[in-house]
Design an enzyme around this catalytic site. Structure first.
Site, PDB file in Angstrom:
ATOM      1  N   ASP A 163       0.862  -1.225   0.227  1.00  0.00           N
ATOM      2  CA  ASP A 163      -0.214  -0.004   0.263  1.00  0.00           C
ATOM      3  C   ASP A 163       0.837   1.184   0.233  1.00  0.00           C
ATOM      4  O   ASP A 163       2.310   0.814   0.102  1.00  0.00           O
ATOM      5  CB  ASP A 163      -0.592   0.300   1.231  1.00  0.00           C
ATOM      6  CG  ASP A 163      -0.201   0.104   2.297  1.00  0.00           C
ATOM      7  OD1 ASP A 163       0.949  -0.621   2.869  1.00  0.00           O
ATOM      8  OD2 ASP A 163      -0.912   0.441   3.525  1.00  0.00           O
ATOM      9  N   HIS A 498       1.057  -8.947  -4.214  1.00  0.00           N
ATOM     10  CA  HIS A 498       0.311  -7.923  -3.673  1.00  0.00           C
ATOM     11  C   HIS A 498       1.088  -6.556  -3.475  1.00  0.00           C
ATOM     12  O   HIS A 498       1.553  -5.705  -2.228  1.00  0.00           O
ATOM     13  CB  HIS A 498      -0.945  -7.934  -2.052  1.00  0.00           C
ATOM     14  CG  HIS A 498      -1.366  -7.328  -1.475  1.00  0.00           C
ATOM     15  ND1 HIS A 498      -2.738  -7.091  -2.735  1.00  0.00           N
ATOM     16  CD2 HIS A 498      -1.825  -5.819  -1.224  1.00  0.00           C
ATOM     17  CE1 HIS A 498      -3.828  -5.830  -2.032  1.00  0.00           C
ATOM     18  NE2 HIS A 498      -2.778  -5.780  -1.115  1.00  0.00           N
ATOM     19  N   ASP A 541       0.745 -17.122  -4.913  1.00  0.00           N
ATOM     20  CA  ASP A 541       0.834 -16.448  -4.992  1.00  0.00           C
ATOM     21  C   ASP A 541      -0.081 -15.554  -6.197  1.00  0.00           C
ATOM     22  O   ASP A 541       0.430 -16.052  -7.643  1.00  0.00           O
ATOM     23  CB  ASP A 541       2.266 -16.808  -6.585  1.00  0.00           C
ATOM     24  CG  ASP A 541       3.004 -15.961  -7.246  1.00  0.00           C
ATOM     25  OD1 ASP A 541       2.818 -14.754  -6.395  1.00  0.00           O
ATOM     26  OD2 ASP A 541       3.353 -16.368  -7.628  1.00  0.00           O
ATOM     27  N   GLU A 550       1.499  -9.849   0.240  1.00  0.00           N
ATOM     28  CA  GLU A 550       1.835  -8.966   0.345  1.00  0.00           C
ATOM     29  C   GLU A 550       4.144  -8.472   0.592  1.00  0.00           C
ATOM     30  O   GLU A 550       4.439  -9.294   0.868  1.00  0.00           O
ATOM     31  CB  GLU A 550       0.835  -8.199   1.329  1.00  0.00           C
ATOM     32  CG  GLU A 550       1.059  -6.628   1.065  1.00  0.00           C
ATOM     33  CD  GLU A 550       0.164  -5.477   1.701  1.00  0.00           C
ATOM     34  OE1 GLU A 550      -0.670  -6.436   2.411  1.00  0.00           O
ATOM     35  OE2 GLU A 550       0.262  -3.925   1.765  1.00  0.00           O
TER      36      GLU A 550
HETATM   37  O1  G3I Z   1      -3.102  -9.694  18.402  1.00  0.00           O
HETATM   38  C1  G3I Z   1      -4.073 -10.540  17.798  1.00  0.00           C
HETATM   39  C2  G3I Z   1      -3.468 -11.304  18.653  1.00  0.00           C
HETATM   40  O2  G3I Z   1      -4.229 -11.458  20.739  1.00  0.00           O
HETATM   41  C3  G3I Z   1      -4.049 -13.725  18.624  1.00  0.00           C
HETATM   42  O3  G3I Z   1      -3.925 -14.233  19.264  1.00  0.00           O
HETATM   43  C4  G3I Z   1      -4.120 -13.457  16.868  1.00  0.00           C
HETATM   44  C5  G3I Z   1      -4.414 -15.002  16.636  1.00  0.00           C
HETATM   45  O4  G3I Z   1      -4.480 -14.562  15.153  1.00  0.00           O
HETATM   46  O5  G3I Z   1      -4.383 -12.755  16.600  1.00  0.00           O
HETATM   47  C6  G3I Z   1      -3.449 -11.475  17.205  1.00  0.00           C
HETATM   48  O6  G3I Z   1      -3.412 -10.435  15.834  1.00  0.00           O
HETATM   49  C7  G3I Z   1      -3.549 -10.530  14.874  1.00  0.00           C
HETATM   50  C8  G3I Z   1      -2.461  -9.325  14.204  1.00  0.00           C
HETATM   51  O7  G3I Z   1      -1.817  -8.915  13.137  1.00  0.00           O
HETATM   52  C9  G3I Z   1      -0.894  -8.390  15.407  1.00  0.00           C
HETATM   53  O8  G3I Z   1      -0.366  -9.313  14.821  1.00  0.00           O
HETATM   54  C10 G3I Z   1      -4.176 -10.249  13.142  1.00  0.00           C
HETATM   55  O9  G3I Z   1      -4.473 -11.651  13.953  1.00  0.00           O
HETATM   56  C11 G3I Z   1      -3.163 -10.640  12.085  1.00  0.00           C
HETATM   57  O10 G3I Z   1      -4.785 -10.365  11.100  1.00  0.00           O
HETATM   58  C12 G3I Z   1      -2.479  -8.708  12.658  1.00  0.00           C
HETATM   59  O11 G3I Z   1      -2.828  -8.897  11.221  1.00  0.00           O
HETATM   60  C13 G3I Z   1      -1.485  -7.692  10.323  1.00  0.00           C
HETATM   61  C14 G3I Z   1      -2.474  -6.522   9.205  1.00  0.00           C
HETATM   62  O12 G3I Z   1      -2.004  -5.855   8.749  1.00  0.00           O
HETATM   63  C15 G3I Z   1      -3.526  -6.625   9.647  1.00  0.00           C
HETATM   64  O13 G3I Z   1      -3.852  -5.576  10.389  1.00  0.00           O
HETATM   65  C16 G3I Z   1      -0.053  -7.288  10.387  1.00  0.00           C
HETATM   66  O14 G3I Z   1       0.329  -7.612  11.737  1.00  0.00           O
HETATM   67  C17 G3I Z   1       0.464  -6.376   9.693  1.00  0.00           C
HETATM   68  O15 G3I Z   1       2.125  -6.347   9.324  1.00  0.00           O
HETATM   69  C18 G3I Z   1      -0.106  -5.719   8.633  1.00  0.00           C
HETATM   70  O16 G3I Z   1       0.328  -4.906   8.222  1.00  0.00           O
HETATM   71  C19 G3I Z   1      -0.158  -4.464   6.597  1.00  0.00           C
HETATM   72  C20 G3I Z   1      -0.278  -2.862   6.958  1.00  0.00           C
HETATM   73  O17 G3I Z   1      -1.886  -2.891   8.237  1.00  0.00           O
HETATM   74  C21 G3I Z   1      -0.752  -1.934   5.634  1.00  0.00           C
HETATM   75  N1  G3I Z   1       0.023  -2.342   4.918  1.00  0.00           N
HETATM   76  C22 G3I Z   1       0.782  -3.329   4.983  1.00  0.00           C
HETATM   77  C23 G3I Z   1       0.856  -4.200   6.465  1.00  0.00           C
HETATM   78  C24 G3I Z   1       1.506  -5.685   5.698  1.00  0.00           C
HETATM   79  O18 G3I Z   1       0.272  -6.208   5.646  1.00  0.00           O
HETATM   80  O1  9MR Z   2      -3.922  -3.346   0.037  1.00  0.00           O
HETATM   81  C1  9MR Z   2      -3.738  -3.254   2.029  1.00  0.00           C
HETATM   82  C2  9MR Z   2      -2.930  -4.531   2.417  1.00  0.00           C
HETATM   83  O2  9MR Z   2      -1.752  -2.982   2.165  1.00  0.00           O
HETATM   84  C3  9MR Z   2      -3.434  -3.920   3.232  1.00  0.00           C
HETATM   85  O3  9MR Z   2      -2.253  -5.451   4.247  1.00  0.00           O
HETATM   86  C4  9MR Z   2      -4.735  -5.070   3.253  1.00  0.00           C
HETATM   87  C5  9MR Z   2      -4.780  -5.670   5.020  1.00  0.00           C
HETATM   88  O4  9MR Z   2      -4.901  -4.332   5.758  1.00  0.00           O
HETATM   89  O5  9MR Z   2      -5.646  -4.396   3.174  1.00  0.00           O
HETATM   90  C6  9MR Z   2      -5.425  -4.471   2.030  1.00  0.00           C
HETATM   91  O6  9MR Z   2      -6.774  -3.741   0.882  1.00  0.00           O
HETATM   92  C7  9MR Z   2      -8.213  -4.642   0.710  1.00  0.00           C
HETATM   93  C8  9MR Z   2      -8.851  -3.933   1.911  1.00  0.00           C
HETATM   94  O7  9MR Z   2      -8.554  -4.745   3.069  1.00  0.00           O
HETATM   95  C9  9MR Z   2     -10.184  -4.945   2.039  1.00  0.00           C
HETATM   96  N1  9MR Z   2     -10.192  -4.263  -0.427  1.00  0.00           N
HETATM   97  C10 9MR Z   2      -9.923  -5.317  -0.767  1.00  0.00           C
HETATM   98  C11 9MR Z   2      -7.988  -4.003  -1.007  1.00  0.00           C
HETATM   99  C12 9MR Z   2      -7.374  -4.486  -1.593  1.00  0.00           C
HETATM  100  O8  9MR Z   2      -6.954  -5.906  -1.693  1.00  0.00           O
END
Ligand code: G3I
Ligand code: 9MR
Length: 572
Positions: A163, A498, A541, A550
């Protein structure tokens, strides 16, 4: 199939591949052959496969080919009669040089607010995106000096991932990881040229690249009070288009304690690490120190302001739905910030904070868990220059040495736990616990490798290094999926990450050097067609599969660390 590190093996390092398949009961265990990649296809080594332990995911008993004894440099593949041949690989004294450079150059390709030129970008050259010279103060971030609707300028920095947003918490861990790499292996990085535009020809390229993001981070502090905005973001995730096409309004959003403390840590460490280059960076190191101290003051006055995006959206408009990086526990951020301030200022007033937040238990680094990084920083200094200081009386010195010792023990203890958690099917540390597989699992693998290499640095025990290599092997192809998880490297590697730039740039090959997130049974993207529900096979993939495919700055950083550490300690 045969799962092998598709890049290569250090000449004198441990070298293994896995046959990921059960033989028929009673079937004789076959031999394996290393074949030279030359016209004659010479067989250069023969060995016997041997059973590994039971794979904790598939239940299979895999077979391992161990060719550690074979030390002739060159290009090869492995052949197992009746089971096929492996992808090619290299044996070299320094097998990871190109990969290390590429995994660092990936950051350049993700630079916001500047063009990627033909000269440096080649086929991935692109127009400038997101100048970020007009960034709105989101209502959640308004203050008397910067009311809502006001505009600031915060150009530069790296896009977080696939993103186009820029998040301080995630930038923080990325910067710290790369700083640690540089501090641990300065000679290696001084010799690693990246072919990037440089702010200063005197700086090693890794620092040139870090400087680009550092200057953006500085802009994220409100100079009126020292607080740091949690992120610079559009209201929702951008379309799949090139950066230059995206003109969505961008905001700085709510100040948070996590962001502010991560910022403290980065600024303090940057001031120390850049000090030798002070003459070439006029005024910078002083501003870094000041920024760190001002931010620390804000955090003291606001010790627990969490970033809770849902709660924020109930109060303010517009809703912000991009990445949250919403940490709930801040004691590890406090600890990291305190360790960083202590090490960089040598001011004993930070000793109390280090003591107060010394963790009982540390886990591998992640964006939300940074205590291990505090420990790592603390072990780096011998603090010997303190000994004559009058402010450091005997009691304080003793306390400091004890805290440092504790930090060292914590890292070694964690590394020991990692060594004892092995996925027997693949003989990798990665996968030894089911919790290893979550969003960004490949970064867990790399971060385990980082910790293991810190333990190696602290003790010189080769077992740690060998365990770290097992995880590097995993990332580069010795894993159940068979993928080498870095774009542009290996024979089977992600083609559809991604990554908005790679998706929309009309260049077939993805931007190279990026580690993808990796297997994640959560499969939150809902993409159809995952090959398996098994945790370690939950990978596809596919460019819509953001929960497994991603890329992200905080995932590449421990890969950089691991590659650098292995390269720099390669036995000659
Ligand atoms: O905190 C809970 C924990 O209590 C639980 O036991 C566990 C079980 O699955 O989940 C934990 O939460 C997770 C959280 O990360 C904390 O590590 C969520 O399931 C998981 O969905 C979440 O994923 C994060 C994701 O964003 C969605 O928010 C990733 O760590 C994080 O690296 C990722 O970061 C994204 C940015 O938001 C946007 N840019 C891209 C980036 C990479 O994908
Ligand atoms: O592109 C977004 C990515 O960078 C984030 O890690 C992800 C989770 O927060 O979300 C992606 O965006 C998606 C959104 O959450 C849901 N609609 C589709 C978006 C792009 O595929």
């Amino acid at each position: 199939g045969i799962r092998i590190n598709q890049i290569g093996y250090g000449k004198y390092d441990h070298k293994t591949a896995i046959l990921d398949s059960d033989l028929f009961p009673g079937q004789r265990i076959p031999a394996f052959y290393i074949i030279a990649l030359n016209q004659n296809a010479d067989t250069v080594f023969t060995g016997q496969l041997h059973p590994t332990g039971k794979d904790i995911y598939s239940g299979k008993k895999n077979l391992e080919a161990d060719f550690t004894k074979f030390t002739k440099t060159g290009h090869y593949y492995l052949s197992i009669p009746g089971q096929g041949t492996s992808y090619p690989f290299t044996i070299a004294v320094h097998p990871f040089k190109a990969l290390l450079s590429a995994s660092l150059k990936a950051y350049y390709y993700n630079r916001a607010s500047m063009q990627i030129s033909d000269t440096y970008g080649g086929i991935w050259a692109r127009q400038e995106g997101h100048p970020d010279s007009m960034v709105y103060i989101h209502p959640s971030a308004s203050s008397s000096s910067r009311p809502k609707g006001a505009v600031i300028s915060a150009p530069g920095g790296w896009y977080d991932a696939g993103d186009y947003n820029k998040y301080i918490v995630n930038s923080g861990i990325t910067m710290n990881t790369l700083f640690c790499a540089f501090e641990d292996y300065p000679a290696l990085f001084k010799g690693t040229a990246l072919d990037i535009p440089r702010a200063s020809a005197v700086l090693p390229d890794i620092l040139n690249e870090l400087l680009y993001n550092l200057r953006w981070m500085l802009r994220m502090q409100d100079p009126a009070d020292g607080g740091v905005y949690h992120k610079l973001s559009s209201a929702s995730f951008d379309k799949m288009e090139m950066p230059a096409k995206d003109h969505d309004k961008r905001y700085v959003v709510q100040k948070s304690t996590a962001a502010t403390l991560d910022f403290v840590s980065v600024m303090a460490n940057a001031a120390r690490i850049l000090a030798p280059y002070k003459a070439h960076l006029p005024g910078l190191t002083d501003s870094l120190q000041e920024a760190a101290q001002l931010a620390w003051k804000w955090a003291e006055a606001n010790p627990a302001v969490r970033y809770d995006q849902d709660a924020m959206n109930k109060k303010f408009n517009p809703d912000i739905t991009t990445g949250a990086y919403g940490d709930k526990n801040l004691s590890d951020e406090w600890y990291l910030a305190a360790c960083s301030m202590l090490q960089s200022t040598l001011d004993p007033k930070y000793l109390t904070a280090v003591q107060k937040y010394t963790p009982q238990h540390i886990s591998i680094p992640s964006w939300s868990q940074v205590a291990a990084i505090g420990c790592i920083y603390l072990t780096k200094s011998n603090f010997s220059n303190l000994l004559n200081e009058t402010v450091w009386n005997l009691q304080k010195r003793t306390q400091l040495i004890a805290l440092q010792q504790q930090a060292k023990q914590a890292i070694i203890y964690l590394a020991d736990q990692l060594i004892h958690q092995v996925n027997a099917g693949f003989n990798t540390v990665m996968g030894g616990r089911k919790t290893d597989f979550n969003w960004g699992s490949n970064s867990n693998c790399a971060n385990q490798g980082w910790i293991l290499m810190e333990a190696y640095r602290l003790t010189g025990k080769v077992d740690y290094r060998q365990a770290a290599i097992s995880n590097l092997d995993y990332l580069l192809g010795k894993n159940p999926t068979g993928y080498c998880f870095v774009t542009g490297f290996g024979s089977l590697s992600p083609l559809h990450p991604h990554h908005r730039i790679s998706i929309s740039d009309k260049v077939e090959a993805p931007v190279p050097g990026w580690l993808v997130g990796g297997p994640n049974p959560g499969r939150q993207d809902g993409v159809k067609g995952y090959p398996s529900e098994q945790a370690d096979l939950s990978y596809i993939d596919n460019d819509q599969a953001y929960s497994v495919n991603e890329v992200a700055i905080n995932w590449n950083a421990p890969l950089v660390y691991l590659l650098a550490a292995i390269e720099a300690t390669e036995p000659a």
